[in-house]
Design a protein around this motif. Structure first.
Motif, PDB file in Angstrom:
ATOM      1  N   UNK A  96       5.626  -0.899  -1.627  1.00 53.88           N
ATOM      2  CA  UNK A  96       4.673  -1.929  -1.206  1.00 53.88           C
ATOM      3  C   UNK A  96       3.820  -1.407  -0.052  1.00 53.88           C
ATOM      4  N   UNK A  97       2.691  -2.039   0.144  1.00 54.65           N
ATOM      5  CA  UNK A  97       1.824  -1.681   1.259  1.00 54.65           C
ATOM      6  C   UNK A  97       2.583  -1.858   2.567  1.00 54.65           C
ATOM      7  N   UNK A  98       3.338  -2.942   2.673  1.00 54.12           N
ATOM      8  CA  UNK A  98       4.114  -3.190   3.895  1.00 54.12           C
ATOM      9  C   UNK A  98       5.103  -2.051   4.145  1.00 54.12           C
ATOM     10  N   UNK A  99       5.783  -1.601   3.101  1.00 55.58           N
ATOM     11  CA  UNK A  99       6.735  -0.494   3.264  1.00 55.58           C
ATOM     12  C   UNK A  99       6.017   0.774   3.717  1.00 55.58           C
ATOM     13  N   UNK A 100       4.850   1.024   3.151  1.00 57.21           N
ATOM     14  CA  UNK A 100       4.075   2.205   3.543  1.00 57.21           C
ATOM     15  C   UNK A 100       3.615   2.112   4.992  1.00 57.21           C
ATOM     16  N   UNK A 101       3.325   0.908   5.448  1.00 62.47           N
ATOM     17  CA  UNK A 101       2.850   0.715   6.815  1.00 62.47           C
ATOM     18  C   UNK A 101       3.953   0.813   7.871  1.00 62.47           C
ATOM     19  N   UNK A 102       5.194   0.567   7.503  1.00 61.38           N
ATOM     20  CA  UNK A 102       6.285   0.561   8.495  1.00 61.38           C
ATOM     21  C   UNK A 102       6.385   1.891   9.247  1.00 61.38           C
ATOM     22  N   UNK A 103       6.324   3.010   8.534  1.00 61.44           N
ATOM     23  CA  UNK A 103       6.420   4.319   9.200  1.00 61.44           C
ATOM     24  C   UNK A 103       5.245   4.508  10.151  1.00 61.44           C
ATOM     25  N   UNK A 104       4.063   4.071   9.730  1.00 61.85           N
ATOM     26  CA  UNK A 104       2.876   4.184  10.577  1.00 61.85           C
ATOM     27  C   UNK A 104       3.048   3.327  11.835  1.00 61.85           C
TER      28      UNK A 104
END
Length: 182
Positions: A96-104
């Motif tokens: 998900x976009x949210x999962x991709x954003x967590x590391x950032x």
């Protein structure tokens, strides 16, 4: 890699130069590719995307100039270049976009000196753990992107256009220098 309008014809012209001129042509094509990547990097403020710009040999032996990153999927450069519209449907099984954003979010909101930062203070104030704060910030950013999309920030297309205008000059100069060194 980003698909750029007109890049296929530029690549075809560069491949023609490389074939007709042999080793000197290959070096000239690589020089043009390096110039495109350098110009595109100059159009970026910094960060992981800027660092991922490089020139590499493709499987078919041609030269690829682009932004390749294992940290981001290759779609990230395209999202920066062209923007992204609001979401119309789900992610179809991928991350998900949210999962991709967590590391950032973790990376951006970490104090490089290891001390406390605004994220830590907000977590204490909100009575949340640091990871809960990361989750919340990633959710809020993802929600905004899903609702509104993101604005295009062209960096690669302008670089290709700028170098394309000087293509003949660059190739001629490089081949002249190569022939003088022989």
């Amino acid at each position: 890699m980003i698909e750029v309008e007109g890049l296929r014809s530029l690549n075809a012209n560069l491949e023609k130069v490389a074939k007709e001129l042999g080793a000197a042509g290959n070096k000239a094509v690589q020089a043009v590719a390096l110039d495109i990547v350098a110009e595109a990097k100059d159009n970026l403020a910094g960060g992981t995307l800027r660092k991922s710009g490089k020139v590499q040999k493709a499987e078919d032996g041609t030269i690829d100039a682009g932004f390749f990153s294992s940290e981001h999927d290759n779609g990230y450069a395209a999202y920066v270049e062209y923007g992204r519209g609001p979401t119309k449907k789900g992610n179809e099984g991928g991350p998900t976009l949210k999962d991709s954003l967590k590391a950032w979010v973790r990376k951006k909101l970490t104090n490089p000196t290891g001390g406390k930062n605004a994220m830590d203070s907000a977590a204490v104030f909100a009575k949340k753990s640091r990871e809960e704060m990361v989750e919340m910030v990633a959710f809020l950013i993802a929600r905004k992107i899903h609702r509104e999309g993101t604005k295009a920030q062209p960096f690669f297309v302008p670089a290709v256009q700028k170098i394309e205008e000087k293509l003949e000059e660059i190739v001629t100069k490089y081949i002249r220098n190569e022939s003088e060194n022989v």
